[in-house]
Enzyme design. Structure first.
Site, mmCIF file in Angstrom:
data_model
loop_
_atom_site.group_PDB
_atom_site.id
_atom_site.type_symbol
_atom_site.label_atom_id
_atom_site.label_comp_id
_atom_site.label_asym_id
_atom_site.label_seq_id
_atom_site.Cartn_x
_atom_site.Cartn_y
_atom_site.Cartn_z
ATOM 1 N N SER A 12 0.836 -1.216 0.000
ATOM 2 C CA SER A 12 0.000 0.000 0.000
ATOM 3 C C SER A 12 0.864 1.255 0.000
ATOM 4 O O SER A 12 0.577 2.227 -0.701
ATOM 5 C CB SER A 12 -0.900 0.017 1.244
ATOM 6 O OG SER A 12 -1.834 -1.018 1.184
ATOM 7 N N GLY A 83 -6.090 -3.731 -7.824
ATOM 8 C CA GLY A 83 -7.195 -2.811 -7.545
ATOM 9 C C GLY A 83 -6.692 -1.466 -7.048
ATOM 10 O O GLY A 83 -7.254 -0.417 -7.364
ATOM 11 N N ARG A 111 -13.995 -6.509 -10.834
ATOM 12 C CA ARG A 111 -14.137 -5.856 -9.522
ATOM 13 C C ARG A 111 -14.905 -4.528 -9.610
ATOM 14 O O ARG A 111 -14.875 -3.847 -10.631
ATOM 15 C CB ARG A 111 -12.746 -5.666 -8.901
ATOM 16 C CG ARG A 111 -12.109 -7.031 -8.619
ATOM 17 C CD ARG A 111 -10.768 -6.920 -7.982
ATOM 18 N NE ARG A 111 -10.845 -6.364 -6.640
ATOM 19 C CZ ARG A 111 -9.781 -6.076 -5.904
ATOM 20 N NH1 ARG A 111 -8.565 -6.283 -6.391
ATOM 21 N NH2 ARG A 111 -9.929 -5.594 -4.699
ATOM 22 N N SER A 154 -13.189 2.035 2.828
ATOM 23 C CA SER A 154 -12.200 1.707 1.799
ATOM 24 C C SER A 154 -11.115 2.766 1.718
ATOM 25 O O SER A 154 -11.374 3.925 1.377
ATOM 26 C CB SER A 154 -12.877 1.566 0.436
ATOM 27 O OG SER A 154 -11.889 1.543 -0.580
ATOM 28 N N GLN A 156 -8.890 2.695 -0.458
ATOM 29 C CA GLN A 156 -8.671 2.977 -1.883
ATOM 30 C C GLN A 156 -9.590 4.103 -2.345
ATOM 31 O O GLN A 156 -9.162 4.998 -3.073
ATOM 32 C CB GLN A 156 -8.905 1.713 -2.709
ATOM 33 C CG GLN A 156 -7.859 0.642 -2.423
ATOM 34 C CD GLN A 156 -8.095 -0.656 -3.158
ATOM 35 O OE1 GLN A 156 -9.119 -0.835 -3.807
ATOM 36 N NE2 GLN A 156 -7.162 -1.575 -3.044
ATOM 37 N N ASP A 308 -7.051 -7.660 4.971
ATOM 38 C CA ASP A 308 -6.099 -8.423 4.154
ATOM 39 C C ASP A 308 -5.521 -9.624 4.898
ATOM 40 O O ASP A 308 -4.775 -10.408 4.311
ATOM 41 C CB ASP A 308 -4.954 -7.516 3.684
ATOM 42 C CG ASP A 308 -5.427 -6.514 2.636
ATOM 43 O OD1 ASP A 308 -6.496 -6.745 2.027
ATOM 44 O OD2 ASP A 308 -4.735 -5.501 2.436
ATOM 45 N N ARG A 339 -13.173 -14.115 -1.663
ATOM 46 C CA ARG A 339 -12.321 -14.779 -0.646
ATOM 47 C C ARG A 339 -13.136 -15.584 0.359
ATOM 48 O O ARG A 339 -12.614 -16.549 0.928
ATOM 49 C CB ARG A 339 -11.440 -13.751 0.088
ATOM 50 C CG ARG A 339 -10.278 -13.302 -0.752
ATOM 51 C CD ARG A 339 -9.212 -12.555 0.038
ATOM 52 N NE ARG A 339 -8.171 -12.126 -0.888
ATOM 53 C CZ ARG A 339 -7.472 -11.004 -0.786
ATOM 54 N NH1 ARG A 339 -7.690 -10.182 0.222
ATOM 55 N NH2 ARG A 339 -6.548 -10.700 -1.677
ATOM 56 N N ARG A 380 -3.265 -14.039 -1.732
ATOM 57 C CA ARG A 380 -3.409 -14.227 -0.277
ATOM 58 C C ARG A 380 -4.018 -15.591 0.059
ATOM 59 O O ARG A 380 -3.730 -16.156 1.112
ATOM 60 C CB ARG A 380 -4.227 -13.090 0.341
ATOM 61 C CG ARG A 380 -3.540 -11.730 0.185
ATOM 62 C CD ARG A 380 -4.046 -10.703 1.156
ATOM 63 N NE ARG A 380 -3.784 -9.360 0.684
ATOM 64 C CZ ARG A 380 -2.623 -8.708 0.804
ATOM 65 N NH1 ARG A 380 -1.616 -9.288 1.410
ATOM 66 N NH2 ARG A 380 -2.478 -7.489 0.327
HETATM 67 C C1 S3P Z 1 -5.682 -1.199 0.126
HETATM 68 C C2 S3P Z 1 -6.890 -1.100 0.742
HETATM 69 C C3 S3P Z 1 -7.732 -2.256 1.019
HETATM 70 C C4 S3P Z 1 -6.940 -3.548 0.970
HETATM 71 C C5 S3P Z 1 -6.068 -3.627 -0.248
HETATM 72 C C6 S3P Z 1 -5.086 -2.478 -0.265
HETATM 73 C C7 S3P Z 1 -4.943 0.030 -0.156
HETATM 74 O O1 S3P Z 1 -8.756 -2.323 0.042
HETATM 75 O O2 S3P Z 1 -7.788 -4.660 1.023
HETATM 76 O O3 S3P Z 1 -5.361 -4.842 -0.277
HETATM 77 O O4 S3P Z 1 -3.739 -0.020 -0.461
HETATM 78 O O5 S3P Z 1 -5.558 1.092 -0.077
HETATM 79 P P1 S3P Z 1 -10.108 -1.450 0.152
HETATM 80 O O6 S3P Z 1 -9.769 -0.032 0.069
HETATM 81 O O7 S3P Z 1 -10.930 -1.927 -1.004
HETATM 82 O O8 S3P Z 1 -10.703 -1.827 1.473
#
Ligand code: S3P
Length: 421
Positions: A12, A83, A111, A154, A156, A308, A339, A380
Protein backbone atom coordinates in the site's frame (compact mmCIF):
# COMPACT_ATOMS: atom_id res chain seq x y z
CA UNK A 1 9.74 -22.00 12.25
CA UNK A 2 12.94 -20.29 13.35
CA UNK A 3 15.12 -17.41 12.27
CA UNK A 4 14.66 -13.86 11.03
CA UNK A 5 13.09 -12.48 7.87
CA UNK A 6 12.56 -9.06 6.33
CA UNK A 7 9.41 -8.99 4.23
CA UNK A 8 9.35 -6.87 1.08
CA UNK A 9 8.30 -3.24 1.29
CA UNK A 10 4.67 -2.59 2.09
CA UNK A 11 2.45 -2.75 -1.00
CA UNK A 12 0.00 0.00 0.00
CA UNK A 13 2.79 2.43 0.88
CA UNK A 14 4.81 1.63 -2.26
CA UNK A 15 1.88 2.32 -4.62
CA UNK A 16 1.18 5.66 -3.00
CA UNK A 17 4.80 6.75 -2.68
CA UNK A 18 5.32 6.13 -6.41
CA UNK A 19 2.16 7.97 -7.47
CA UNK A 20 2.75 11.00 -5.28
CA UNK A 21 6.46 11.17 -6.20
CA UNK A 22 5.36 11.11 -9.86
CA UNK A 23 3.46 14.39 -9.49
CA UNK A 24 5.98 16.02 -7.15
CA UNK A 25 8.85 18.22 -8.32
CA UNK A 26 12.30 16.64 -8.26
CA UNK A 27 13.82 13.22 -7.72
CA UNK A 28 12.51 10.92 -4.99
CA UNK A 29 14.33 7.78 -3.92
CA UNK A 30 11.98 5.16 -2.49
CA UNK A 31 13.98 2.49 -0.66
CA UNK A 32 12.71 -1.07 -0.14
CA UNK A 33 9.98 -0.65 -2.76
CA UNK A 34 7.51 -3.57 -2.85
CA UNK A 35 8.77 -6.43 -5.02
CA UNK A 36 5.43 -7.81 -6.25
CA UNK A 37 3.68 -7.50 -9.59
CA UNK A 38 1.01 -5.13 -8.21
CA UNK A 39 3.43 -2.29 -7.50
CA UNK A 40 5.23 -3.03 -10.77
CA UNK A 41 1.87 -2.31 -12.46
CA UNK A 42 1.77 1.09 -10.79
CA UNK A 43 5.29 1.87 -12.01
CA UNK A 44 4.52 0.79 -15.56
CA UNK A 45 1.33 2.89 -15.65
CA UNK A 46 3.32 5.89 -14.40
CA UNK A 47 5.92 5.17 -17.11
CA UNK A 48 3.16 5.31 -19.78
CA UNK A 49 2.27 8.73 -18.38
CA UNK A 50 5.78 9.97 -19.12
CA UNK A 51 7.27 9.67 -15.64
CA UNK A 52 10.94 8.73 -15.55
CA UNK A 53 11.60 5.78 -13.23
CA UNK A 54 14.74 3.81 -12.50
CA UNK A 55 15.24 0.74 -10.27
CA UNK A 56 18.42 -0.12 -8.45
CA UNK A 57 18.02 -3.30 -6.41
CA UNK A 58 15.00 -2.76 -4.22
CA UNK A 59 15.14 1.05 -4.53
CA UNK A 60 13.11 3.00 -7.06
CA UNK A 61 14.00 6.53 -8.11
CA UNK A 62 11.25 8.64 -9.61
CA UNK A 63 11.78 11.95 -11.35
CA UNK A 64 8.54 13.76 -10.65
CA UNK A 65 6.72 15.46 -13.50
CA UNK A 66 5.05 18.03 -11.23
CA UNK A 67 1.30 18.40 -10.77
CA UNK A 68 0.74 19.38 -14.42
CA UNK A 69 3.49 17.34 -16.03
CA UNK A 70 1.91 13.95 -16.77
CA UNK A 71 1.67 13.12 -20.46
CA UNK A 72 -1.36 11.77 -22.30
CA UNK A 73 -0.78 8.00 -22.65
CA UNK A 74 -0.46 6.41 -26.09
CA UNK A 75 -1.90 3.10 -24.91
CA UNK A 76 -4.47 1.69 -22.49
CA UNK A 77 -3.10 1.66 -18.95
CA UNK A 78 -2.80 -1.94 -17.78
CA UNK A 79 -3.23 -2.21 -13.99
CA UNK A 80 -2.71 -6.00 -14.05
CA UNK A 81 -4.26 -7.61 -10.96
CA UNK A 82 -4.03 -4.46 -8.86
CA UNK A 83 -7.19 -2.81 -7.54
CA UNK A 84 -5.10 -0.23 -5.72
CA UNK A 85 -3.40 0.82 -8.97
CA UNK A 86 -6.72 1.24 -10.75
CA UNK A 87 -8.65 3.02 -8.02
CA UNK A 88 -5.87 5.42 -7.00
CA UNK A 89 -4.79 6.13 -10.58
CA UNK A 90 -8.42 6.98 -11.39
CA UNK A 91 -8.14 9.79 -8.85
CA UNK A 92 -4.84 11.01 -10.24
CA UNK A 93 -6.13 10.95 -13.83
CA UNK A 94 -9.52 12.56 -13.20
CA UNK A 95 -7.98 16.03 -13.29
CA UNK A 96 -5.77 15.48 -16.37
CA UNK A 97 -7.17 17.13 -19.49
CA UNK A 98 -7.18 14.06 -21.73
CA UNK A 99 -8.65 10.61 -22.12
CA UNK A 100 -7.09 7.69 -20.26
CA UNK A 101 -8.32 4.12 -20.25
CA UNK A 102 -7.56 1.93 -17.23
CA UNK A 103 -7.81 -1.79 -17.72
CA UNK A 104 -6.55 -4.97 -16.05
CA UNK A 105 -6.53 -8.76 -15.91
CA UNK A 106 -9.70 -10.91 -15.80
CA UNK A 107 -9.85 -10.73 -11.98
CA UNK A 108 -9.54 -6.95 -11.89
CA UNK A 109 -12.09 -6.45 -14.67
CA UNK A 110 -14.67 -8.20 -12.48
CA UNK A 111 -14.14 -5.86 -9.52
CA UNK A 112 -16.48 -2.98 -8.59
CA UNK A 113 -15.41 0.49 -9.63
CA UNK A 114 -18.68 2.40 -9.03
CA UNK A 115 -17.27 3.29 -5.62
CA UNK A 116 -14.65 5.53 -7.28
CA UNK A 117 -16.71 6.53 -10.32
CA UNK A 118 -19.39 8.14 -8.16
CA UNK A 119 -17.20 10.63 -6.27
CA UNK A 120 -15.12 11.41 -9.36
CA UNK A 121 -18.30 12.26 -11.29
CA UNK A 122 -19.44 14.47 -8.41
CA UNK A 123 -16.12 16.30 -8.81
CA UNK A 124 -16.89 16.83 -12.50
CA UNK A 125 -14.82 14.10 -14.16
CA UNK A 126 -16.25 12.21 -17.10
CA UNK A 127 -15.88 8.50 -16.31
CA UNK A 128 -17.41 5.63 -18.23
CA UNK A 129 -17.16 1.96 -17.41
CA UNK A 130 -18.53 -1.44 -18.26
CA UNK A 131 -21.57 -1.24 -16.01
CA UNK A 132 -19.52 -0.20 -12.97
CA UNK A 133 -16.57 -2.45 -13.80
CA UNK A 134 -13.33 -1.90 -15.71
CA UNK A 135 -12.21 -0.78 -18.18
CA UNK A 136 -12.59 2.80 -17.00
CA UNK A 137 -12.42 5.57 -19.58
CA UNK A 138 -11.64 8.82 -17.83
CA UNK A 139 -11.74 12.17 -19.54
CA UNK A 140 -10.22 14.56 -17.10
CA UNK A 141 -11.79 17.94 -16.48
CA UNK A 142 -11.28 20.94 -14.25
CA UNK A 143 -12.44 19.35 -11.00
CA UNK A 144 -14.43 20.96 -8.22
CA UNK A 145 -13.89 20.16 -4.57
CA UNK A 146 -16.49 18.03 -2.82
CA UNK A 147 -17.24 16.83 0.67
CA UNK A 148 -17.65 13.07 0.50
CA UNK A 149 -18.61 10.63 3.22
CA UNK A 150 -17.30 7.18 2.35
CA UNK A 151 -20.19 4.74 1.83
CA UNK A 152 -17.80 1.76 2.16
CA UNK A 153 -14.82 1.46 4.51
CA UNK A 154 -12.20 1.71 1.80
CA UNK A 155 -8.75 3.25 1.89
CA UNK A 156 -8.67 2.98 -1.88
CA UNK A 157 -11.77 5.12 -2.32
CA UNK A 158 -10.55 7.62 0.28
CA UNK A 159 -7.20 7.85 -1.49
CA UNK A 160 -8.79 8.21 -4.92
CA UNK A 161 -10.81 11.23 -3.76
CA UNK A 162 -7.85 12.80 -1.93
CA UNK A 163 -5.60 12.42 -4.98
CA UNK A 164 -8.29 13.92 -7.24
CA UNK A 165 -8.63 16.68 -4.62
CA UNK A 166 -5.02 17.68 -5.35
CA UNK A 167 -6.22 18.75 -8.81
CA UNK A 168 -9.54 20.39 -7.83
CA UNK A 169 -10.42 23.99 -7.18
CA UNK A 170 -11.26 24.44 -3.51
CA UNK A 171 -10.81 22.14 -0.56
CA UNK A 172 -11.89 18.51 -0.91
CA UNK A 173 -12.99 16.71 2.24
CA UNK A 174 -13.39 12.99 2.82
CA UNK A 175 -15.34 11.91 5.88
CA UNK A 176 -14.47 8.50 7.23
CA UNK A 177 -16.64 6.75 9.82
CA UNK A 178 -14.66 3.50 9.90
CA UNK A 179 -10.90 4.04 10.14
CA UNK A 180 -8.88 2.67 7.23
CA UNK A 181 -5.16 2.72 6.44
CA UNK A 182 -3.94 6.32 6.32
CA UNK A 183 -0.82 6.02 4.16
CA UNK A 184 -2.06 8.51 1.55
CA UNK A 185 -2.55 11.15 4.23
CA UNK A 186 0.92 10.55 5.71
CA UNK A 187 2.62 10.53 2.33
CA UNK A 188 0.87 13.64 1.01
CA UNK A 189 2.09 15.42 4.14
CA UNK A 190 5.59 13.98 3.67
CA UNK A 191 5.71 15.49 0.16
CA UNK A 192 4.53 18.87 1.50
CA UNK A 193 0.83 18.88 0.56
CA UNK A 194 -1.66 21.09 2.35
CA UNK A 195 -3.65 18.34 4.05
CA UNK A 196 -5.47 18.30 7.35
CA UNK A 197 -6.78 15.37 9.35
CA UNK A 198 -9.39 16.15 12.01
CA UNK A 199 -10.38 13.18 14.13
CA UNK A 200 -13.76 13.54 15.80
CA UNK A 201 -16.19 11.32 17.66
CA UNK A 202 -16.94 8.43 15.31
CA UNK A 203 -15.69 10.26 12.22
CA UNK A 204 -12.51 11.69 10.83
CA UNK A 205 -12.47 14.57 8.33
CA UNK A 206 -9.55 14.64 5.93
CA UNK A 207 -9.17 17.58 3.60
CA UNK A 208 -6.73 18.57 0.88
CA UNK A 209 -6.34 21.26 -1.70
CA UNK A 210 -4.12 21.77 -4.70
CA UNK A 211 -0.68 22.40 -3.30
CA UNK A 212 2.89 22.04 -4.43
CA UNK A 213 4.54 18.68 -3.83
CA UNK A 214 8.31 18.40 -3.51
CA UNK A 215 10.42 15.27 -3.85
CA UNK A 216 10.97 13.58 -0.48
CA UNK A 217 12.97 10.37 -0.06
CA UNK A 218 11.68 7.55 2.10
CA UNK A 219 12.25 3.91 3.01
CA UNK A 220 9.23 1.65 2.85
CA UNK A 221 8.90 -0.54 5.93
CA UNK A 222 8.08 -4.20 5.32
CA UNK A 223 4.54 -5.28 4.59
CA UNK A 224 2.75 -6.40 7.75
CA UNK A 225 0.03 -8.09 5.69
CA UNK A 226 2.74 -10.29 4.15
CA UNK A 227 4.40 -10.78 7.54
CA UNK A 228 1.03 -11.98 8.85
CA UNK A 229 1.39 -15.34 7.08
CA UNK A 230 4.65 -16.00 8.90
CA UNK A 231 3.44 -14.60 12.22
CA UNK A 232 0.38 -16.84 12.20
CA UNK A 233 2.38 -19.88 11.13
CA UNK A 234 4.99 -19.33 13.86
CA UNK A 235 2.26 -18.86 16.46
CA UNK A 236 0.82 -22.26 15.54
CA UNK A 237 3.93 -24.37 14.87
CA UNK A 238 5.45 -25.80 18.05
CA UNK A 239 9.01 -24.77 18.84
CA UNK A 240 8.91 -21.62 16.72
CA UNK A 241 10.93 -18.50 17.40
CA UNK A 242 10.75 -16.09 14.50
CA UNK A 243 11.62 -12.41 14.19
CA UNK A 244 10.13 -10.38 11.34
CA UNK A 245 10.95 -6.83 10.42
CA UNK A 246 11.13 -4.06 9.97
CA UNK A 247 7.41 -4.00 9.22
CA UNK A 248 5.03 -1.08 9.20
CA UNK A 249 3.80 -0.22 12.72
CA UNK A 250 1.12 2.24 11.62
CA UNK A 251 -1.83 1.72 14.03
CA UNK A 252 -4.24 1.42 11.06
CA UNK A 253 -2.38 -1.78 10.12
CA UNK A 254 -1.45 -3.46 13.39
CA UNK A 255 -4.81 -4.93 14.49
CA UNK A 256 -3.48 -8.31 13.33
CA UNK A 257 -0.92 -8.17 16.16
CA UNK A 258 -3.65 -7.48 18.73
CA UNK A 259 -5.68 -10.42 17.44
CA UNK A 260 -2.71 -12.78 17.53
CA UNK A 261 -2.06 -11.67 21.10
CA UNK A 262 -5.69 -12.33 21.98
CA UNK A 263 -5.27 -15.94 20.84
CA UNK A 264 -2.50 -16.32 23.38
CA UNK A 265 0.43 -16.10 20.95
CA UNK A 266 3.66 -14.94 22.56
CA UNK A 267 4.51 -11.74 20.65
CA UNK A 268 6.99 -8.98 21.39
CA UNK A 269 7.34 -5.80 19.32
CA UNK A 270 10.22 -3.34 19.41
CA UNK A 271 10.55 -0.14 17.40
CA UNK A 272 12.69 -0.03 14.25
CA UNK A 273 14.18 3.08 12.74
CA UNK A 274 13.00 3.44 9.14
CA UNK A 275 13.36 6.93 7.61
CA UNK A 276 10.08 8.33 6.29
CA UNK A 277 6.55 9.05 7.42
CA UNK A 278 5.67 5.57 8.67
CA UNK A 279 6.54 4.01 12.04
CA UNK A 280 8.16 0.58 11.90
CA UNK A 281 8.91 -2.32 14.22
CA UNK A 282 10.40 -5.76 14.59
CA UNK A 283 8.02 -8.47 15.73
CA UNK A 284 9.16 -11.63 17.50
CA UNK A 285 6.77 -14.58 17.82
CA UNK A 286 7.38 -17.62 19.91
CA UNK A 287 5.00 -20.51 20.09
CA UNK A 288 4.01 -21.41 23.58
CA UNK A 289 1.23 -23.73 24.52
CA UNK A 290 -2.15 -24.28 23.02
CA UNK A 291 -3.75 -21.27 21.33
CA UNK A 292 -7.06 -20.29 22.76
CA UNK A 293 -9.05 -17.14 23.18
CA UNK A 294 -12.52 -18.12 24.14
CA UNK A 295 -14.74 -17.85 21.10
CA UNK A 296 -12.93 -15.46 18.74
CA UNK A 297 -15.33 -13.29 16.74
CA UNK A 298 -13.97 -10.70 14.36
CA UNK A 299 -16.59 -8.18 13.29
CA UNK A 300 -17.34 -4.48 12.71
CA UNK A 301 -14.38 -2.12 12.57
CA UNK A 302 -11.97 -4.91 13.50
CA UNK A 303 -12.87 -6.76 10.31
CA UNK A 304 -12.04 -3.65 8.27
CA UNK A 305 -8.75 -3.31 10.14
CA UNK A 306 -7.59 -6.85 9.24
CA UNK A 307 -9.29 -7.20 5.87
CA UNK A 308 -6.10 -8.42 4.15
CA UNK A 309 -5.27 -10.84 6.96
CA UNK A 310 -8.59 -12.71 7.13
CA UNK A 311 -7.46 -15.62 4.96
CA UNK A 312 -4.56 -16.50 7.24
CA UNK A 313 -6.69 -15.85 10.32
CA UNK A 314 -9.14 -18.43 8.96
CA UNK A 315 -6.31 -20.96 8.90
CA UNK A 316 -5.28 -19.96 12.42
CA UNK A 317 -8.94 -20.41 13.44
CA UNK A 318 -8.62 -24.15 12.78
CA UNK A 319 -6.07 -24.29 15.63
CA UNK A 320 -8.10 -22.31 18.20
CA UNK A 321 -9.86 -24.26 20.90
CA UNK A 322 -13.16 -22.53 20.21
CA UNK A 323 -12.63 -21.74 16.54
CA UNK A 324 -13.15 -18.44 14.77
CA UNK A 325 -16.10 -16.51 13.39
CA UNK A 326 -15.69 -13.60 10.96
CA UNK A 327 -18.58 -11.20 10.26
CA UNK A 328 -19.08 -7.88 8.43
CA UNK A 329 -16.64 -9.09 5.80
CA UNK A 330 -18.78 -8.91 2.63
CA UNK A 331 -15.97 -6.81 1.09
CA UNK A 332 -13.99 -10.05 0.87
CA UNK A 333 -16.37 -11.16 -1.87
CA UNK A 334 -15.03 -8.45 -4.20
CA UNK A 335 -11.30 -8.87 -3.61
CA UNK A 336 -8.97 -10.57 -6.12
CA UNK A 337 -11.40 -13.47 -5.87
CA UNK A 338 -14.47 -14.10 -3.70
CA UNK A 339 -12.32 -14.78 -0.65
CA UNK A 340 -15.15 -16.01 1.58
CA UNK A 341 -15.98 -18.73 -0.93
CA UNK A 342 -12.29 -19.52 -1.52
CA UNK A 343 -11.50 -19.74 2.20
CA UNK A 344 -14.44 -21.99 3.03
CA UNK A 345 -13.94 -24.23 -0.02
CA UNK A 346 -10.25 -24.77 0.72
CA UNK A 347 -10.76 -25.26 4.46
CA UNK A 348 -13.28 -27.98 3.62
CA UNK A 349 -10.85 -29.59 1.15
CA UNK A 350 -8.49 -29.90 4.10
CA UNK A 351 -11.16 -31.53 6.22
CA UNK A 352 -12.03 -28.52 8.37
CA UNK A 353 -15.49 -27.88 9.70
CA UNK A 354 -16.33 -24.52 8.08
CA UNK A 355 -19.61 -22.72 7.45
CA UNK A 356 -20.15 -19.88 4.98
CA UNK A 357 -22.26 -16.77 5.65
CA UNK A 358 -23.11 -13.91 3.29
CA UNK A 359 -20.77 -11.64 5.22
CA UNK A 360 -18.22 -14.08 6.60
CA UNK A 361 -17.69 -17.61 7.85
CA UNK A 362 -17.18 -19.77 10.91
CA UNK A 363 -14.53 -22.43 11.35
CA UNK A 364 -14.25 -24.89 14.22
CA UNK A 365 -11.05 -26.33 15.60
CA UNK A 366 -10.11 -28.99 13.09
CA UNK A 367 -7.24 -31.35 12.37
CA UNK A 368 -6.13 -30.37 8.87
CA UNK A 369 -5.34 -32.94 6.22
CA UNK A 370 -3.11 -32.29 3.24
CA UNK A 371 -5.09 -31.49 0.10
CA UNK A 372 -4.97 -29.90 -3.32
CA UNK A 373 -5.66 -26.19 -2.91
CA UNK A 374 -7.35 -23.98 -5.50
CA UNK A 375 -6.36 -20.36 -4.83
CA UNK A 376 -8.52 -18.99 -7.67
CA UNK A 377 -5.57 -16.85 -8.74
CA UNK A 378 -5.53 -14.99 -5.41
CA UNK A 379 -2.10 -14.45 -3.83
CA UNK A 380 -3.41 -14.23 -0.28
CA UNK A 381 -5.40 -17.46 -0.59
CA UNK A 382 -2.30 -19.26 -1.91
CA UNK A 383 -0.10 -17.98 0.95
CA UNK A 384 -2.69 -18.66 3.65
CA UNK A 385 -3.13 -22.23 2.50
CA UNK A 386 0.62 -22.75 2.28
CA UNK A 387 0.54 -22.03 6.02
CA UNK A 388 -2.35 -24.50 6.35
CA UNK A 389 -0.18 -27.02 4.51
CA UNK A 390 2.47 -26.67 7.22
CA UNK A 391 -0.12 -27.41 9.90
CA UNK A 392 -1.71 -30.34 8.08
CA UNK A 393 -0.98 -34.04 8.19
CA UNK A 394 0.09 -35.23 4.76
CA UNK A 395 1.14 -33.21 1.80
CA UNK A 396 -0.58 -30.15 0.37
CA UNK A 397 -0.19 -28.89 -3.15
CA UNK A 398 -1.25 -25.46 -4.30
CA UNK A 399 -2.44 -25.11 -7.87
CA UNK A 400 -1.18 -22.10 -9.79
CA UNK A 401 1.01 -21.15 -6.82
CA UNK A 402 2.80 -18.54 -8.95
CA UNK A 403 -0.05 -16.16 -8.14
CA UNK A 404 1.93 -15.24 -4.99
CA UNK A 405 4.03 -13.05 -7.32
CA UNK A 406 1.32 -10.40 -7.03
CA UNK A 407 2.62 -9.39 -3.62
CA UNK A 408 5.60 -11.59 -2.67
CA UNK A 409 7.49 -13.41 -5.43
CA UNK A 410 9.98 -14.84 -2.89
CA UNK A 411 7.25 -16.22 -0.63
CA UNK A 412 8.02 -19.94 -0.99
CA UNK A 413 11.81 -19.46 -0.80
CA UNK A 414 11.38 -17.35 2.32
CA UNK A 415 9.07 -19.91 3.87
CA UNK A 416 11.55 -22.68 3.12
CA UNK A 417 14.35 -20.65 4.75
CA UNK A 418 12.60 -20.52 8.14
CA UNK A 419 10.80 -23.86 8.32
CA UNK A 420 12.95 -26.53 9.86
CA UNK A 421 12.29 -30.00 8.57
C1 S3P B 1 -5.68 -1.20 0.13
C2 S3P B 1 -6.89 -1.10 0.74
C3 S3P B 1 -7.73 -2.26 1.02
C4 S3P B 1 -6.94 -3.55 0.97
C5 S3P B 1 -6.07 -3.63 -0.25
C6 S3P B 1 -5.09 -2.48 -0.27
C7 S3P B 1 -4.94 0.03 -0.16
O1 S3P B 1 -8.76 -2.32 0.04
O2 S3P B 1 -7.79 -4.66 1.02
O3 S3P B 1 -5.36 -4.84 -0.28
O4 S3P B 1 -3.74 -0.02 -0.46
O5 S3P B 1 -5.56 1.09 -0.08
P1 S3P B 1 -10.11 -1.45 0.15
O6 S3P B 1 -9.77 -0.03 0.07
O7 S3P B 1 -10.93 -1.93 -1.00
O8 S3P B 1 -10.70 -1.83 1.47
Amino acid sequence: MRGAISPPGDKSISHRAAMIAAVARGKTRIGNFATGADCASTLSVLGELGVSISRDGSAVTITGAGLDGLRSPAVELDCGNSGTTMRLMAGLLAGQPWLSVLTGDPSLTRRPMARVIEPLRLMGADVSSNDGRPPLAITGRALRAIEYELPVASAQVKSCVLLAGMFASGRTTVVETVPTRDHTERLLKHFGADISVLPGPGRTRISVCRSRLDAADLEVPGDISTAAFFLAAAACLPGSDLTIGPVVANPTRTAIIDILERTGADIACRPADVPGPEPAMFVRVRSGGELSSGPLVISGQTTAAVIDEIAVLAVLGTQLKEGLEVRDAAELRVKETDRIRAIVANLRRMGADAEEFDDGFRVKRSALLGAEIEPFGDHRIAMAFAVAGLLARGSTSILDAGCVDVSFPAFFDTLRSVVSS
